[in-house]
Design a protein around this motif. Structure first.
Motif, short mmCIF file in Angstrom:
data_model
loop_
_atom_site.label_atom_id
_atom_site.label_comp_id
_atom_site.label_asym_id
_atom_site.label_seq_id
_atom_site.Cartn_x
_atom_site.Cartn_y
_atom_site.Cartn_z
N ASP B 273 22.58 111.27 6.38
CA ASP B 273 23.37 112.40 5.89
C ASP B 273 23.78 112.08 4.46
O ASP B 273 24.40 111.03 4.22
N TYR B 274 23.45 112.97 3.52
CA TYR B 274 23.71 112.66 2.11
C TYR B 274 25.20 112.47 1.82
O TYR B 274 25.59 111.76 0.91
N LEU B 323 15.17 107.84 -1.47
CA LEU B 323 15.62 108.94 -0.63
C LEU B 323 14.63 110.10 -0.76
O LEU B 323 14.32 110.54 -1.87
N LEU B 324 14.12 110.60 0.38
CA LEU B 324 13.15 111.69 0.37
C LEU B 324 13.84 113.01 0.72
O LEU B 324 14.64 113.06 1.66
N LEU B 325 13.49 114.05 -0.03
CA LEU B 325 14.10 115.36 0.17
C LEU B 325 13.04 116.43 0.35
O LEU B 325 11.96 116.34 -0.23
N CYS B 326 13.36 117.45 1.15
CA CYS B 326 12.54 118.67 1.19
C CYS B 326 13.46 119.81 1.60
O CYS B 326 14.67 119.64 1.66
N LYS B 327 12.88 120.99 1.90
CA LYS B 327 13.72 122.16 2.18
C LYS B 327 14.54 121.99 3.47
O LYS B 327 15.71 122.30 3.51
N SER B 328 13.88 121.49 4.51
CA SER B 328 14.56 121.45 5.81
C SER B 328 14.77 120.05 6.36
O SER B 328 15.50 119.88 7.34
N ALA B 330 12.08 118.37 7.43
CA ALA B 330 10.89 118.12 8.25
C ALA B 330 9.79 117.42 7.44
O ALA B 330 9.22 116.41 7.87
N ARG B 331 9.50 117.97 6.26
CA ARG B 331 8.42 117.37 5.46
C ARG B 331 8.82 115.98 4.94
O ARG B 331 7.98 115.10 4.81
N SER B 332 10.11 115.80 4.64
CA SER B 332 10.51 114.49 4.15
C SER B 332 10.35 113.44 5.24
O SER B 332 10.03 112.29 4.95
N MET B 333 10.53 113.84 6.52
CA MET B 333 10.28 112.89 7.61
C MET B 333 8.79 112.59 7.74
O MET B 333 8.40 111.45 8.02
N VAL B 351 16.59 112.73 3.97
CA VAL B 351 17.87 113.44 4.09
C VAL B 351 17.81 114.44 5.25
O VAL B 351 16.95 115.33 5.26
N ARG B 352 18.67 114.26 6.21
CA ARG B 352 18.72 115.16 7.37
C ARG B 352 19.15 116.56 6.93
O ARG B 352 20.10 116.72 6.18
N GLY B 353 18.42 117.56 7.38
CA GLY B 353 18.81 118.95 7.09
C GLY B 353 18.31 119.49 5.77
O GLY B 353 18.46 120.67 5.48
N GLY B 354 17.71 118.62 4.95
CA GLY B 354 17.09 119.09 3.71
C GLY B 354 18.07 119.44 2.60
O GLY B 354 19.23 119.04 2.60
N ILE B 355 17.55 120.21 1.65
CA ILE B 355 18.29 120.52 0.42
C ILE B 355 19.28 121.66 0.67
O ILE B 355 18.89 122.73 1.13
#
Lengths: 79, 366
Positions: B273-274, B323-328, B330-333, B351-355
């Motif tokens: 969690d950011y 730290l990897l980020l995406c919209k939701s 899912a893609r960062s995982m 990051v859980r939950g994305g941007i």
């Protein structure tokens, strides 16, 4: 005689094919298609899917269904 | 009782023998809940409103973004950053001012869903994730409401009606959450706007048939449509003989924990969690495609799209925190799995939950 296997959705994409055929060895009357398909395509062991035989959703195939189409159906979530 | 203006508005529809004034009155008395005002929900809403469904409820917590506009046909550029449920209703009131609308600009949850669903006759699942789909199904089972299901993957779609007249439910088709290897959504897999348009209209059509009691409802059947070859296939689905709901449903109560996609071990270790971390200690990698909005305007952020990760991974630090980020989220995982499993990275987190807007604000403060 073989059974055609049709793959849908992400499974077709991951396998890189939309259909193939398999020759089922009916040592017992009812053969579990899930086990059979996962043995042939180990990638599917990590995936969720339903199976349909002759357009009926079920897991087992009998020798009377040789020649019928087997469909491998993953869930879709997009909207 | 239909007014003179309504009789004029619905004239062409009422000319159809199975509808007439009696059928139009049935539509006016009906209450339909659409969950998700996105690619499926917008066309479904547009036609259900025009058909004269008396009350339309719209659930969507999300805001309109520019990347929605090519398929979410109720929205335009002026609507960006506005709540989808509220904007949809504003637009629909112009299409049909004779019906009632209820906006639910909230995220559907185990806590709020029963109260929302209770006042409606039919529920239409126009969502884009499995958590919502299983939740919606279970609430429909709990409250004995029919559920009109539509979902897409790239050029293919699945359509069915669940829990109709004691027919099979979504869990008779898919018993529980799919594995993470089996998941994708429109944000990560892409979509041509026409397909959700077609599917949303199929959903609207099933609703109208159920309300009017005409035709053959798509219950006990899974329809799969392929938009590339126009092939339509139907699969017969029976009601499961297992007691699917004994552990899930209490007396008008749901267990919220059942509607969170089960974390794999890697999720629990690698998702963060950011709010709980100091972003300045991380190299931040945005794995979205370069055209996706909002652009993260921070020197700390490097764009390495998931689609090019295997070519561009060397831009990602081997040492220090990443730290990897995406919209939701899912893609960062997925990116994390690739970096870890294929390239031996052990210093990456997702990051859980994305941007979110809050995350963007926090990035700008660093």
């Amino acid at each position: 005689m073989e059974n055609e296997v049709q793959f849908y959705g992400m499974i077709a994409e991951k396998l890189g094919i939309s259909k193939t055929s398999i020759l089922i060895d009916f040592k017992v009357e009812d053969v579990n298609v899930r086990d059979l398909i996962m043995d042939s395509y180990p990638l599917l062991k990590a995936m969720t899917f339903q199976i349909a035989i002759n357009n009926v959703i079920k897991e087992n195939i009998s020798s009377a269904e040789v020649g019928e189409i087997i469909a491998i159906l993953p869930p879709f979530a997009g909207g | 009782m239909l007014t003179k203006e309504e009789l004029q508005y619905y004239d062409r529809q009422m000319l159809l023998e199975p509808i007439g004034v009696v059928g139009q009155e049935k539509l006016k008395q009906s209450k339909v809940l659409i969950i998700g005002a996105g690619g499926l929900g917008c066309p479904a809403l547009r036609y259900l409103a025009s058909a004269g469904v008396g009350t339309l409820g719209v659930v969507d917590f999300d805001q309109v973004s520019v990347s929605n506009l090519h398929r979410q046909i109720l929205f335009d550029f002026d609507d960006v950053k506005k709540n989808k449920a509220e904007v949809a209703i504003t637009k629909l009131k112009k299409v049909n001012p004779f019906i009632e609308y209820v906006a639910y600009p909230v995220r559907l949850s185990a806590e709020n869903s029963i109260d929302i669903f209770e006042g409606f006759d039919v529920v239409v699942d126009c969502t884009d994730n499995y958590e919502s789909r299983f939740l919606i199904n279970d609430v429909c089972v709990l409250l004995n409401k029919p559920l009109v299901y539509g979902s897409i993957f790239k050029f293919e779609a699945q359509i069915s009606v669940f829990n109709w007249q004691n027919g099979p439910t979504y869990r008779c088709l898919f018993k529980d959450f799919p594995s993470s290897e089996s998941t994708a959504d429109c944000n990560s897999s892409g979509v041509v706007g026409v397909l959700p348009g077609i599917v949303g209209l199929y959903q609207a059509n099933e609703v109208i048939k159920m309300i009017l009691g005409i035709g053959e409802v798509l219950s006990g059947k899974l329809m799969i449509f392929n938009s590339l070859n126009n092939k339509v296939t139907y699969f017969n689905l029976s009601k499961s003989q297992e007691n699917l709901y004994d552990d899930l449903l209490g007396e008008k109560k749901l267990n919220p924990e059942k509607y969170i996609r089960p974390c794999t071990l890697s999720d629990s270790i690698y998702e963060v969690d950011y709010e709980l971390i100091d972003l300045s200690n991380f190299q931040i990698i945005d794995v979205r495609e370069p055209f996706e909005l909002p652009v993260l305007e921070s020197d700390m952020v490097v764009n390495v799209p998931l689609s090019e990760l295997t070519e561009l991974y060397s831009q990602i630090n081997r040492h220090g925190n990443v730290l990897l980020l995406c919209k939701s989220g899912a893609r960062s995982m997925k990116a994390l799995d690739i970096l870890r499993d294929q390239f031996g990275y052990s210093n990456v987190k997702s990051v859980r939950g994305g941007i979110t807007d809050e995350l963007i604000s926090k990035l700008l403060e660093v």
